[in-house]
Structures are given as structure tokens and as C-alpha cells.
Design a protein around this motif. Structure first.
Motif, PDB file in Angstrom:
ATOM      1  N   ALA A 543       0.823  -1.205   0.000  1.00  0.00           N
ATOM      2  CA  ALA A 543       0.000   0.000   0.000  1.00  0.00           C
ATOM      3  C   ALA A 543       0.861   1.261   0.000  1.00  0.00           C
ATOM      4  N   ALA A 544       2.031   1.221   0.669  1.00  0.00           N
ATOM      5  CA  ALA A 544       2.874   2.404   0.794  1.00  0.00           C
ATOM      6  C   ALA A 544       3.753   2.629  -0.436  1.00  0.00           C
ATOM      7  N   ILE A 545       4.445   1.588  -0.899  1.00  0.00           N
ATOM      8  CA  ILE A 545       5.414   1.762  -1.995  1.00  0.00           C
ATOM      9  C   ILE A 545       5.239   0.726  -3.094  1.00  0.00           C
ATOM     10  N   GLY A 546       4.116   0.037  -3.099  1.00  0.00           N
ATOM     11  CA  GLY A 546       3.889  -1.007  -4.093  1.00  0.00           C
ATOM     12  C   GLY A 546       4.053  -0.544  -5.527  1.00  0.00           C
ATOM     13  N   PRO A 547       3.499   0.627  -5.928  1.00  0.00           N
ATOM     14  CA  PRO A 547       3.681   1.058  -7.319  1.00  0.00           C
ATOM     15  C   PRO A 547       5.148   1.225  -7.712  1.00  0.00           C
ATOM     16  N   VAL A 548       5.983   1.697  -6.776  1.00  0.00           N
ATOM     17  CA  VAL A 548       7.402   1.874  -7.079  1.00  0.00           C
ATOM     18  C   VAL A 548       8.085   0.517  -7.241  1.00  0.00           C
ATOM     19  N   LEU A 549       7.766  -0.426  -6.320  1.00  0.00           N
ATOM     20  CA  LEU A 549       8.362  -1.755  -6.420  1.00  0.00           C
ATOM     21  C   LEU A 549       7.943  -2.451  -7.714  1.00  0.00           C
ATOM     22  N   ASP A 550       6.681  -2.336  -8.056  1.00  0.00           N
ATOM     23  CA  ASP A 550       6.203  -2.962  -9.296  1.00  0.00           C
ATOM     24  C   ASP A 550       6.872  -2.343 -10.524  1.00  0.00           C
ATOM     25  N   TYR A 551       7.042  -1.011 -10.503  1.00  0.00           N
ATOM     26  CA  TYR A 551       7.673  -0.317 -11.631  1.00  0.00           C
ATOM     27  C   TYR A 551       9.105  -0.807 -11.813  1.00  0.00           C
ATOM     28  N   ASP A 552       9.857  -0.927 -10.712  1.00  0.00           N
ATOM     29  CA  ASP A 552      11.229  -1.423 -10.793  1.00  0.00           C
ATOM     30  C   ASP A 552      11.263  -2.860 -11.305  1.00  0.00           C
ATOM     31  N   ARG A 553      10.358  -3.680 -10.823  1.00  0.00           N
ATOM     32  CA  ARG A 553      10.366  -5.092 -11.201  1.00  0.00           C
ATOM     33  C   ARG A 553      10.032  -5.275 -12.674  1.00  0.00           C
ATOM     34  N   GLN A 554       9.103  -4.462 -13.169  1.00  0.00           N
ATOM     35  CA  GLN A 554       8.658  -4.633 -14.551  1.00  0.00           C
ATOM     36  C   GLN A 554       9.627  -4.006 -15.554  1.00  0.00           C
ATOM     37  N   ARG A 555      10.294  -2.876 -15.148  1.00  0.00           N
ATOM     38  CA  ARG A 555      11.137  -2.147 -16.106  1.00  0.00           C
ATOM     39  C   ARG A 555      12.620  -2.185 -15.760  1.00  0.00           C
ATOM     40  N   PHE A 556      12.968  -2.940 -14.704  1.00  0.00           N
ATOM     41  CA  PHE A 556      14.373  -3.071 -14.299  1.00  0.00           C
ATOM     42  C   PHE A 556      15.010  -1.701 -14.025  1.00  0.00           C
ATOM     43  N   THR A 557      14.247  -0.815 -13.354  1.00  0.00           N
ATOM     44  CA  THR A 557      14.761   0.504 -12.956  1.00  0.00           C
ATOM     45  C   THR A 557      15.213   0.473 -11.511  1.00  0.00           C
ATOM     46  N   GLU A 558      15.650   1.637 -10.985  1.00  0.00           N
ATOM     47  CA  GLU A 558      16.168   1.710  -9.618  1.00  0.00           C
ATOM     48  C   GLU A 558      15.483   2.832  -8.851  1.00  0.00           C
ATOM     49  N   LEU A 559      14.163   2.937  -8.979  1.00  0.00           N
ATOM     50  CA  LEU A 559      13.431   3.979  -8.242  1.00  0.00           C
ATOM     51  C   LEU A 559      13.474   3.720  -6.744  1.00  0.00           C
ATOM     52  N   THR A 560      13.418   2.446  -6.330  1.00  0.00           N
ATOM     53  CA  THR A 560      13.436   2.138  -4.895  1.00  0.00           C
ATOM     54  C   THR A 560      14.767   2.553  -4.280  1.00  0.00           C
ATOM     55  N   LYS A 561      15.879   2.259  -4.935  1.00  0.00           N
ATOM     56  CA  LYS A 561      17.187   2.669  -4.420  1.00  0.00           C
ATOM     57  C   LYS A 561      17.307   4.199  -4.391  1.00  0.00           C
ATOM     58  N   THR A 562      16.761   4.834  -5.392  1.00  0.00           N
ATOM     59  CA  THR A 562      16.794   6.311  -5.426  1.00  0.00           C
ATOM     60  C   THR A 562      16.016   6.887  -4.260  1.00  0.00           C
ATOM     61  N   LEU A 563      14.863   6.297  -3.951  1.00  0.00           N
ATOM     62  CA  LEU A 563      14.040   6.765  -2.840  1.00  0.00           C
ATOM     63  C   LEU A 563      14.767   6.575  -1.514  1.00  0.00           C
ATOM     64  N   GLU A 564      15.424   5.432  -1.329  1.00  0.00           N
ATOM     65  CA  GLU A 564      16.167   5.193  -0.087  1.00  0.00           C
ATOM     66  C   GLU A 564      17.329   6.183   0.034  1.00  0.00           C
ATOM     67  N   ALA A 565      18.077   6.417  -1.063  1.00  0.00           N
ATOM     68  CA  ALA A 565      19.200   7.366  -1.023  1.00  0.00           C
ATOM     69  C   ALA A 565      18.711   8.787  -0.750  1.00  0.00           C
ATOM     70  N   TRP A 566      17.545   9.144  -1.293  1.00  0.00           N
ATOM     71  CA  TRP A 566      16.996  10.488  -1.086  1.00  0.00           C
ATOM     72  C   TRP A 566      16.648  10.719   0.381  1.00  0.00           C
ATOM     73  N   PHE A 567      16.090   9.702   1.035  1.00  0.00           N
ATOM     74  CA  PHE A 567      15.787   9.827   2.462  1.00  0.00           C
ATOM     75  C   PHE A 567      17.075   9.869   3.284  1.00  0.00           C
ATOM     76  N   ARG A 568      18.077   9.054   2.923  1.00  0.00           N
ATOM     77  CA  ARG A 568      19.326   9.057   3.691  1.00  0.00           C
ATOM     78  C   ARG A 568      20.063  10.388   3.560  1.00  0.00           C
ATOM     79  N   SER A 569      19.908  11.076   2.438  1.00  0.00           N
ATOM     80  CA  SER A 569      20.608  12.348   2.219  1.00  0.00           C
ATOM     81  C   SER A 569      19.819  13.540   2.748  1.00  0.00           C
ATOM     82  N   GLY A 570      18.736  13.282   3.466  1.00  0.00           N
ATOM     83  CA  GLY A 570      17.946  14.373   4.020  1.00  0.00           C
ATOM     84  C   GLY A 570      17.123  15.095   2.977  1.00  0.00           C
ATOM     85  N   GLY A 571      16.769  14.439   1.899  1.00  0.00           N
ATOM     86  CA  GLY A 571      15.945  15.053   0.865  1.00  0.00           C
ATOM     87  C   GLY A 571      16.732  15.871  -0.131  1.00  0.00           C
TER      88      GLY A 571
END
Length: 640
Positions: A543-571
Motif C-alpha cells: 500500500a505504501a510503496i507497491g507502485p514503485v516496487l512494481d515499476y522497478d520489477r517490470q522495467r528493471f529501474t532503480e526507483l526504490t534505491k533512489t528513494l532510499e538514497a533520497w531519504f538518507r541524504s535528508g531530501g
């Protein structure tokens, strides 16, 4: 009467051959007789030749009938079907003077007709030749119940040819063929007689072969019935002998059962029981306690190797609840009483294991159960039962983990970890049986508590211990097993707390959807406590990040890693780009895509907290599944 007529009669009376009659007529033509006398001589010679031919035909018919009678006498003897067919082909060929004779019978259960016997053949493919039917001539003979013939089979356009038969005919060089049906409504086969040159068969020959076919059909039917009767009589005799052997064996097994149960009630040593059973089977026997302790080994068949195979054998036997085969010459039987596993009896022998051997193994297991239930056996022959009985005391009592008196059979100088396992419904008994042996080998404890498998094993790393147990236990079970660990501990109070912690870790793993994995409470961190109350974590993550996970799985992208790095860098897109080794514009475009997937308000504080929590939960779940060996495309945020 004229002298010439008397001379002709004298020649007939003497049985002179037709050549002498012809010679007499020739002399008369050379003489000076008048035309009238010469005509009389010619007519007399013609009539004499006719009489001579009829006499010759009668002699041939008598000879054929005599030969047929001789064949009938031979066929009346006690011949089997095979010997009868060989005799028929040989005598039929001699009877008509043909080059080849063979018998064709229909196949069993509607199969193709086969050439069952032949005489005079020169091709190896003749006997055993399969024909879809009896071929055209054979079918006509059997259907019409009369002999059928052709002077030149290969060139007779009236005959319906078959490739298989034509090939056999060509190999034998057959031309003239005469076919007679066997019997009248009997087996339905046919007798084939053939010459390798064109031949016109006479009426006497056709009639003679027809009679021979009737005789052969009747004899073959009798021989077949006699062979069937012999087979049935032999089978009846065999069944009678087997029945007598079974009765003797049953009596012997009953006597062995009474003797072993009596010895068990008397409190005899386990070796006394195994030696009596080994004398009956001739193999090697081994008796194990519930924890895998070897109570006795006897018998001189195959040598016993290491005990690594005893665990799977015990699990298989107690799961089936009866003697089970473990491989060639190896069986195991459970020792049980009142639903309690008391041990296992193993059998090994060089020869194949018979039903009697299995029954002896079951009798020995029953006698061992009686022995181990006795008072003396309970104190001296069942160490496994006493050992497993300490687990509840360990997790509930007030004493140290290992007291000075050695109340609990654990090494006092080593720390221990506590493992909790959840198995598929119906698999707990098998898992407990294996765990008892594993705990015995490693110096730990094992048992069942709260419908879970519990192990207390020497060690300092609960996660590593859980994964080691998973590697050995999972292949033995039909369904997935989930393992959680806690510890290490050195006192009973800590052991009880470690059990609760491992139980809580197991609940968290189930909430994460990480069934079939092994982990420790330390590896889950604070999420273990957060997720221990049956929360649907996969649904929350999706419910929280499912669309991002599905997008990465279907298109072999790295949106999930980008989101984690964005939070670690304070936005900060710039710092996030440095972590990802990409250009800041790339991070900005990815964040725009994430916004399109999660909604325009995804950066609001309440939403960012939910997204960060979901990312952490997804990371832990991904780590657990990766340890289990799951492929990357199996790790998604979809609820499972």
C-alpha cells in the motif's frame, strides 16, 4: 475274343505300366492288320489306360489316406502345442510333396496373425512373421471352411496381396500355394502348403489337405486345452505350497511374538530381543532410543557405518507409523506406545528384504516398546525419554541452566541458543523426531512446546544456528519450515526469556511474509518487536510503496534505491546522486516519476514516515528471502 483284346487284358492283369500299353499299340500299327483290327486295338488300349489311371488314382488315394491315418495316430499322442505344430508342418510337407509347409494362427487378444511353425523354409523371417490377417487366401479358407489354392501366387491377380506376406513369399520363392483351415470352428488358423514352382493341385490333394486340416485343428484344440490344464494344475500346486509355507511362517512368527513379548515383560536386556530377531532375519539390527542413543546392535550382515543416516530413517518410520523401506536392504520400524515415540529399530541385510523380515521387524519394535515402557527399562534403557523431559523444566523452572549436580544434560561450560520452528500442519511429529536425534548428537535439548518445535543447542550465534538447522531439516519435510533464534544464554531464566524472544521473532517473520526463512531476533532489530502481533506487513508495504516496487520489477529501474538514497541524504537530490553515482538531474527525473506513482503529496511528513517504514520493512524482508535463496524477481511488495 480276338488275340489283341486278350493281350490287353493280360497287360492290365499284370499291372503293366502305361508305357507297355503304348508299345503294344505301336506294334499293332506297324503290323499288317487291317483298319478294323487296328481301330479295335487303339480303342482297347485307350480303355486300358483309363482303367490303369483309375487304379493308380485309387492307389494314391489309399496311400494318402494311409498316410493321413498315420498322422492322426501321431497327433493323438500327448504332444504340446509347439511339438504338435512342428510335427504337422513336417508331415504335411511330406504328404503332398511340397517345398514348404507352415501353420499360421491368429494372435492373442485380436493381435496380428503369426507364423507359428514352418518346415522347408529357407528364410529366417518366415517363423514369427506377423500378418495383419491370415492374408487373402487364409481368410477365404477359414471363412469358407474349405481349402483354397492358387497355381502361381505372385502373379494371381485374383488374390488380394499384402506387403508383409508378399515380402515373405518373395524371400521363399513361393509360387503354387494351397491353404486349408484348421478344424471346424476351432482355433481359426490355417495350414499353408507351397511349391517354389507353379503347381495345379488335384482334387485328391485338396481333399486330403482338407481332412488333414480338420485333424490338426482338433488336435491343436486338445493340445491347447491340455497345456492350459497343466498350467492351471501347476499354478494350483504352487499356490498350495505357498499356502503351506505361509501357514508355517505364520506359526513361526506367532511363536516369535509370544517369546519376545514374554522376554520384554521379564525385563530382559535389549540385546536378548535383537539377537532372537536377527536369528530369524539373518540381517543386522540396531535399536535407537528416542534421542538417537544406540541401545543395541546385533547381527552380522552389512557393517553399520556412521549414524548420519539414522536421523532420516527415524523421521520416515515415525511419520509413517509403520515399518518403511529406506533403500535396498534397509528398513526402519518405529517403537511407539500410547502415541509416544520411544525409539526406532533399523534393519540392514545383503539380500532383498522379504515380507517375513518386515513382520519380524514389526514384532521386534512392539517388544521393544513393551520393554521401554517397563519401570527398569524407563530408568536404564530409555535415556532419550529422560533427556527430552527436561525441556519443559528448563523453560519454566527456577534452577540454573546447568546446575552443579548436572540436573540438565547440557555442557555447563558452553553458551546455548534457543531456536523455535514452525512447520506445516502434520509435519511437527517428523520434525520433533529428527530434532531429538540432532540434539543428542550436538549435546542439546529438543521437544515440542505451544505446537512449535523448540531446540536448545550449544552456540553463540542464533541466526547461524537457525540456518544450519534449516539446511538439515527442510529437505526432510514436505512443507516449508520457518526458524527463529535467540540467545546466547547460560541461565534458565535467560533461557525462558530467549524462548519468548525467539517466539516473538518467529511471529515477526510470519508478519513479514518471510515463511520458509531462518533468522534471529538480533537480525530483525526493533522491527521484531514492532511486527510480532500478526500484522499484515506485505499488505502495508504494498500500500505504501507497491507502485514503485512494481515499476522497478517490470522495467528493471532503480526507483526504490533512489528513494532510499533520497531519504538518507535528508531530501537532497545532489547528495543522493553522489550515493548513487549518477547525475543530480537523473535523481530529479526519478523523483518526478516516483511522484507520479505515489501521488503529488508523497513528500508530506505523514506520508514520508509511512514510506520510510515501508522501505525498511521491505529491505528486511528482502534480506530474509535472499538468505532462503529466492530469486530477485520473487521479492516484491505485493501482499502474499
Amino acid at each position: 475274343m480276338e488275340p489283341s483284346a486278350l493281350t490287353i487284358l493280360e497287360l492290365l492283369a499284370e499291372g503293366a505300366p502305361a508305357e507297355r500299353l503304348q508299345a503294344f499299340a505301336a506294334r499293332a500299327r506297324r503290323g499288317e492288320s487291317d483298319a478294323r483290327s487296328l481301330a479295335a486295338v487303339e480303342e482297347g488300349v485307350r480303355l486300358a489306360r483309363t482303367v490303369h489311371e483309375r487304379c493308380e488314382q485309387r492307389r494314391q488315394r489309399e496311400a494318402g489316406l494311409s498316410a493321413l491315418l498315420s498322422v492322426a495316430l501321431e497327433l493323438a499322442g500327448p504332444l504340446g502345442p509347439r511339438s504338435l505344430l512342428d510335427l504337422v508342418t513336417r508331415r504335411a510337407r511330406l504328404l503332398l510333396g511340397t517345398d514348404l509347409a507352415c501353420v499360421v494362427l491368429p494372435g492373442a487378444d485380436g493381435g496380428p496373425a503369426l507364423v507359428r511353425a514352418a518346415d522347408g523354409h529357407v528364410s529366417a523371417r518366415t517363423v514369427g512373421l506377423a500378418l495383419p490377417t491370415l492374408a487373402d487366401l487364409g481368410d477365404a479358407a477359414v471363412t469358407g471352411a474349405i481349402p483354397v489354392w492358387t497355381p502361381d501366387y505372385p502373379h494371381d491377380e485374383r488374390v488380394r496381396h499384402s506387403p508383409a506376406l508378399d515380402a515373405a513369399v518373395a524371400a521363399e520363392g513361393v509360387r503354387g500355394v494351397l491353404v486349408a483351415p484348421l478344424g471346424r470352428g476351432g482355433p481359426g488358423g490355417a495350414l499353408y502348403l507351397a511349391d517354389r514352382s507353379p503347381r495345379h493341385f488335384t482334387h485328391e490333394e485338396i481333399s486330403l489337405v482338407g481332412l488333414l486340416g480338420e485333424l490338426v485343428g482338433a488336435a491343436l484344440e486338445k493340445a491347447t486345452a491340455l497345456e492350459r490344464a497343466r498350467t492351471e494344475l501347476s499354478a494350483l500346486s504352487t499356490r498350495h505350497e505357498q499356502s503351506e509355507r505361509r501357514l508355517r511362517t505364520t506359526a513361526e512368527l506367532r511363536e516369535l511374538h509370544h517369546r519376545l513379548i514374554g522376554r520384554a515383560l521379564e525385563g530382559a536386556a535389549p540385546s536378548a530381543l535383537t539377537e532372537a530377531a536377527a536369528a530369524r532375519t539373518g540381517g543386522a539390527l540396531r535399536v535407537l532410543a528416542a534421542d538417537g542413543t544406540v541401545l543395541d546392535t546385533t547381527g552380522g550382515a552389512p557393517a553399520w557405518g556412521d549414524e548420519e543416516g539414522d536421523g532420516p530413517a527415524t523421521v520416515a518410520a515415525h511419520t509413517a507409523g509403520r515399518p518403511v523401506a529406506l533403500g535396498e536392504g534397509r528398513w526402519a520400524a518405529p517403537v511407539r506406545a500410547r502415541g509416544t515415540a520411544l525409539g526406532t529399530v533399523l534393519l540392514r541385510q545383503d539380500r532383498p528384504v522379504t515380507d517375513t523380515d518386515v513382520q519380524v521387524l514389526g514384532i521386534l519394535a512392539e517388544a521393544m516398546a513393551v520393554l521401554l515402557l517397563g519401570v527398569e527399562a524407563g530408568s536404564s534403557a530409555a535415556p532419550g525419554r529422560r533427556r527430552d523431559g527436561h525441556l519443559d523444566d528448563l523453560l519454566t523452572g527456577p534452577s540454573p541452566l546447568v546446575g552443579q549436580t548436572g540436573r540438565y544434560p547440557l555442557d555447563p561450560g558452553r553458551p546455548h541458543v534457543v531456536l523455535v520452528a514452525l512447520t506445516k500442519t502434520g509435519e511437527l511429529g517428523r520434525a520433533v523426531a529428527w530434532a531429538a536425534l540432532h540434539a543428542h548428537r550436538t549435546g542439546g535439548l529438543a521437544g515440542e512446546r505451544r505446537d512449535l518445535l523448540v531446540l536448545v543447542l550449544p552456540g553463540t550465534d542464533p541466526g547461524q544456528a537457525a540456518r544450519a538447522v534449516m539446511d538439515e531439516l527442510a529437505p526432510l519435510l514436505d512443507g516449508a519450515v520457518t526458524l527463529a533464534g535467540a540467545g546466547p544464554v547460560t541461565h534458565q531464566a535467560a533461557a525462558s526469556a530467549a524462548f519468548e524472544e525467539a517466539h516473538q521473532c518467529l511471529d515477526a517473520m510470519i508478519a513479514l511474509g518471510a515463511t520458509g526463512c531462518a533468522a534471529s531476533a538480533r537480525e530483525l532489530g526493533f522491527f521484531g518487536a514492532l511486527l510480532s502481533d500478526d500484522r499484515d506487513v506485505p499488505a502495508f508495504v504494498h500500500a505504501a510503496i507497491g507502485p514503485v516496487l512494481d515499476y522497478d520489477r517490470q522495467r528493471f529501474t532503480e526507483l526504490t534505491k533512489t528513494l532510499e538514497a533520497w531519504f538518507r541524504s535528508g531530501g537532497s537530490p545532489t547528495y543522493a546522486a553522489q550515493q548513487l553515482f549518477v547525475h543530480p538531474n537523473t535523481v530529479s527525473r526519478r523523483l518526478e516519476r516516483i511522484g507520479g506513482l505515489l501521488g503529488p503529496d508523497w513528500q508530506q511528513p505523514d506520508h514520508t514516515l509511512k514510506i520510510q517504514l515501508a522501505l525498511r520493512l521491505h529491505g528486511i524482508r528482502q534480506s530474509l528471502l535472499a538468505r532462503r535463496g529466492g530469486a530477485p524477481d520473487e521479492i516484491t511488495g505485493r501482499p502474499g
